[in-house]
Scaffold this active site. Structure first.
Site, PDB file in Angstrom:
ATOM      1  N   ASN A 190       0.841  -1.208   0.000  1.00  8.41           N
ATOM      2  CA  ASN A 190       0.000   0.000   0.000  1.00  8.41           C
ATOM      3  C   ASN A 190       0.873   1.254   0.000  1.00  8.41           C
ATOM      4  O   ASN A 190       0.557   2.244  -0.665  1.00  8.41           O
ATOM      5  CB  ASN A 190      -0.948  -0.011   1.193  1.00  8.41           C
ATOM      6  CG  ASN A 190      -2.118  -0.935   0.959  1.00  8.41           C
ATOM      7  OD1 ASN A 190      -3.038  -0.611   0.207  1.00  8.41           O
ATOM      8  ND2 ASN A 190      -2.069  -2.126   1.546  1.00  8.41           N
TER       9      ASN A 190
ATOM     10  N   MET B 146       0.186  -2.519  12.267  1.00 12.50           N
ATOM     11  CA  MET B 146      -0.460  -3.570  13.056  1.00 12.50           C
ATOM     12  C   MET B 146      -0.439  -3.265  14.552  1.00 12.50           C
ATOM     13  O   MET B 146      -0.053  -4.091  15.368  1.00 12.50           O
ATOM     14  CB  MET B 146       0.193  -4.926  12.757  1.00 12.50           C
ATOM     15  CG  MET B 146       0.123  -5.319  11.294  1.00 12.50           C
ATOM     16  SD  MET B 146      -1.542  -5.194  10.587  1.00 12.50           S
ATOM     17  CE  MET B 146      -2.213  -6.719  11.206  1.00 12.50           C
ATOM     18  N   HIS B 147      -0.800  -2.048  14.888  1.00 12.79           N
ATOM     19  CA  HIS B 147      -0.971  -1.665  16.278  1.00 12.79           C
ATOM     20  C   HIS B 147      -2.280  -0.903  16.370  1.00 12.79           C
ATOM     21  O   HIS B 147      -2.613  -0.146  15.460  1.00 12.79           O
ATOM     22  CB  HIS B 147       0.116  -0.673  16.724  1.00 12.79           C
ATOM     23  CG  HIS B 147       1.341  -1.300  17.281  1.00 12.79           C
ATOM     24  ND1 HIS B 147       1.334  -2.404  18.071  1.00 12.79           N
ATOM     25  CD2 HIS B 147       2.641  -0.930  17.160  1.00 12.79           C
ATOM     26  CE1 HIS B 147       2.572  -2.708  18.411  1.00 12.79           C
ATOM     27  NE2 HIS B 147       3.400  -1.830  17.868  1.00 12.79           N
ATOM     28  N   ILE B 148      -2.959  -1.055  17.485  1.00 14.20           N
ATOM     29  CA  ILE B 148      -4.136  -0.220  17.726  1.00 14.20           C
ATOM     30  C   ILE B 148      -3.612   1.084  18.305  1.00 14.20           C
ATOM     31  O   ILE B 148      -2.819   1.064  19.249  1.00 14.20           O
ATOM     32  CB  ILE B 148      -5.081  -0.920  18.718  1.00 14.20           C
ATOM     33  CG1 ILE B 148      -5.645  -2.184  18.063  1.00 14.20           C
ATOM     34  CG2 ILE B 148      -6.197   0.026  19.168  1.00 14.20           C
ATOM     35  CD1 ILE B 148      -6.396  -3.085  19.015  1.00 14.20           C
TER      36      ILE B 148
ATOM     37  N   ASN C 125      -6.778   5.052   7.873  1.00 12.61           N
ATOM     38  CA  ASN C 125      -6.328   3.658   7.951  1.00 12.61           C
ATOM     39  C   ASN C 125      -6.977   2.833   6.842  1.00 12.61           C
ATOM     40  O   ASN C 125      -8.142   3.030   6.523  1.00 12.61           O
ATOM     41  CB  ASN C 125      -6.741   3.082   9.313  1.00 12.61           C
ATOM     42  CG  ASN C 125      -6.353   1.625   9.470  1.00 12.61           C
ATOM     43  OD1 ASN C 125      -5.200   1.235   9.249  1.00 12.61           O
ATOM     44  ND2 ASN C 125      -7.314   0.785   9.832  1.00 12.61           N
TER      45      ASN C 125
ATOM     46  N   HIS D 112      -8.364  -0.799   5.758  1.00  8.90           N
ATOM     47  CA  HIS D 112      -8.843  -2.002   6.459  1.00  8.90           C
ATOM     48  C   HIS D 112      -9.525  -2.924   5.447  1.00  8.90           C
ATOM     49  O   HIS D 112     -10.394  -2.463   4.689  1.00  8.90           O
ATOM     50  CB  HIS D 112      -9.822  -1.591   7.563  1.00  8.90           C
ATOM     51  CG  HIS D 112     -10.288  -2.751   8.375  1.00  8.90           C
ATOM     52  ND1 HIS D 112      -9.434  -3.517   9.144  1.00  8.90           N
ATOM     53  CD2 HIS D 112     -11.521  -3.310   8.530  1.00  8.90           C
ATOM     54  CE1 HIS D 112     -10.116  -4.470   9.739  1.00  8.90           C
ATOM     55  NE2 HIS D 112     -11.381  -4.369   9.388  1.00  8.90           N
TER      56      HIS D 112
ATOM     57  N   ASP E 143     -11.258   0.279  13.902  1.00  9.99           N
ATOM     58  CA  ASP E 143     -11.865   0.129  12.572  1.00  9.99           C
ATOM     59  C   ASP E 143     -13.303   0.646  12.497  1.00  9.99           C
ATOM     60  O   ASP E 143     -14.085   0.204  11.653  1.00  9.99           O
ATOM     61  CB  ASP E 143     -11.788  -1.340  12.101  1.00  9.99           C
ATOM     62  CG  ASP E 143     -10.341  -1.796  11.970  1.00  9.99           C
ATOM     63  OD1 ASP E 143      -9.500  -0.973  11.585  1.00  9.99           O
ATOM     64  OD2 ASP E 143     -10.048  -2.955  12.285  1.00  9.99           O
TER      65      ASP E 143
ATOM     66  N   GLU F 298      -7.310  -2.283  -2.696  1.00 12.67           N
ATOM     67  CA  GLU F 298      -6.694  -1.462  -1.640  1.00 12.67           C
ATOM     68  C   GLU F 298      -5.764  -0.412  -2.234  1.00 12.67           C
ATOM     69  O   GLU F 298      -5.767   0.744  -1.804  1.00 12.67           O
ATOM     70  CB  GLU F 298      -5.872  -2.344  -0.698  1.00 12.67           C
ATOM     71  CG  GLU F 298      -6.670  -3.146   0.293  1.00 12.67           C
ATOM     72  CD  GLU F 298      -5.804  -3.714   1.417  1.00 12.67           C
ATOM     73  OE1 GLU F 298      -6.292  -3.818   2.535  1.00 12.67           O
ATOM     74  OE2 GLU F 298      -4.616  -4.040   1.156  1.00 12.67           O
TER      75      GLU F 298
HETATM   76  C1  GRF Z   1      -3.265  -4.711   4.022  1.00 13.16           C
HETATM   77  O1  GRF Z   1      -3.978  -5.762   3.441  1.00 13.16           O
HETATM   78  C2  GRF Z   1      -4.102  -3.952   4.997  1.00 13.16           C
HETATM   79  O2  GRF Z   1      -5.443  -3.949   4.706  1.00 13.16           O
HETATM   80  C3  GRF Z   1      -3.864  -4.741   6.264  1.00 13.16           C
HETATM   81  O3  GRF Z   1      -2.502  -5.057   6.211  1.00 13.16           O
HETATM   82  C4  GRF Z   1      -2.123  -5.232   4.863  1.00 13.16           C
HETATM   83  C5  GRF Z   1      -0.854  -4.458   4.644  1.00 13.16           C
HETATM   84  O4  GRF Z   1      -0.262  -4.811   3.444  1.00 13.16           O
HETATM   85  N1  GRF Z   1      -4.260  -3.984   7.416  1.00 13.16           N
HETATM   86  P1  GRF Z   1       1.004  -4.034   2.885  1.00 13.16           P
HETATM   87  O5  GRF Z   1       2.050  -4.012   3.982  1.00 13.16           O
HETATM   88  O6  GRF Z   1       0.568  -2.662   2.493  1.00 13.16           O
HETATM   89  O7  GRF Z   1       1.464  -4.849   1.698  1.00 13.16           O
END
Ligand code: GRF
Length: 248
Positions: free
Chosen positions: A24, A109-111, A155, A157, A197, A227
């Protein structure tokens, strides 16, 4: 009508938090200074994992993007007595240093804690605990200046609003679809609030899904392509709000 961007004004500043592969992030890197994300610059990529490939993507971008690593376990080890909320404020400090117009959580990957969001909204200053030396004249009660203009936090999701909050949303959603419990799946970019989320969606998009198909080979690549589109579109929408074209 063609809208001209005043290129004598500084580009919009994007900060990105990641934890992993950074596809992303790559979508954002590719879109910067194209019509999809005009006159924009990624000013920081911060990871909570040292080995996150997204850091390499940033460092090898042209021009290279400044990177930072701030892991929770080493932070707690190096700051005895510090809490998870202190860690979030340390992340906030790194983000504020680069004065972003928007903060994008791209697989972070943290809240994020409420205190972190309050700092980004300008509702509170950073804690002096973590920078006793920094007590400028215009500092807030707690030691550091507040942000004067809210920094929106958004964010990505991999689920539709309210569908599958929290971790492993893609896997949980796919399994639920295969069991016939839901009939549509998708992805969204939303504003970040303390409730995980649940912030207001900026863009949501359904992703095609079929009975009997394979998660890894079929659904996941389709989901990621969606995404990569919406993370760019949502970032542009938010930048257009905080820095209207005429001000850029
Ligand atoms: C994505 O699928 C996002 O929705 C999730 O973690 C993934 C991250 O992928 N929360 P990347 O690191 O951007 O490839």
């Amino acid at each position: 009508m063609v809208t001209k961007i005043a290129t004598d004004t500084p580009p919009s500043r994007i900060a990105v938090l990641i934890s992993g592969s950074g596809t992303n992030l790559q979508a954002l890197i590719n879109a910067c200074n194209t019509p999809r994300l005009p006159h924009a610059q990624i000013v920081l990529v911060l990871s909570n994992r040292k080995a996150a490939y997204g850091l390499t993507r940033a460092a090898t971008a042209n021009p290279p993007i400044p990177t930072a690593y701030l892991g929770l376990p080493p932070f707690l080890r190096d700051n005895p007595g510090a809490t998870r909320a202190d860690y979030d404020l340390a992340v906030a400090r790194e983000v504020l240093k680069v004065r972003p117009d928007v903060l994008v959580l791209a697989g972070w990957m943290h809240i994020v804690s409420e205190g972190f969001l309050e700092v980004m909204q300008g509702g509170r200053a950073l804690s002096p605990l973590l920078s006793p030396e920094n007590k400028g004249e215009d500092a807030g009660e707690q030691g550091e200046p507040r942000v004067t203009r809210e920094i929106p936090v958004i964010n990505i999701h991999p689920a539709l609003p309210g569908q599958f909050d929290g971790a492993n949303a893609m896997e949980r959603g796919f399994e639920a679809f295969q069991r016939g419990e839901v009939d549509r799946l998708g992805v969204m970019v939303h504003r970040v609030i303390a409730e995980v989320d649940r912030g207001a969606p900026i863009i949501m998009r359904e992703v095609e899904v079929h009975k009997g198909e394979d998660l890894k080979n079929d659904y996941e690549p389709r989901m990621h392509r969606t995404e990569w589109d919406i993370i760019v579109e949502a970032t542009k929408l938010v930048l257009d709000e905080v820095r209207p074209i005429s001000n850029r």
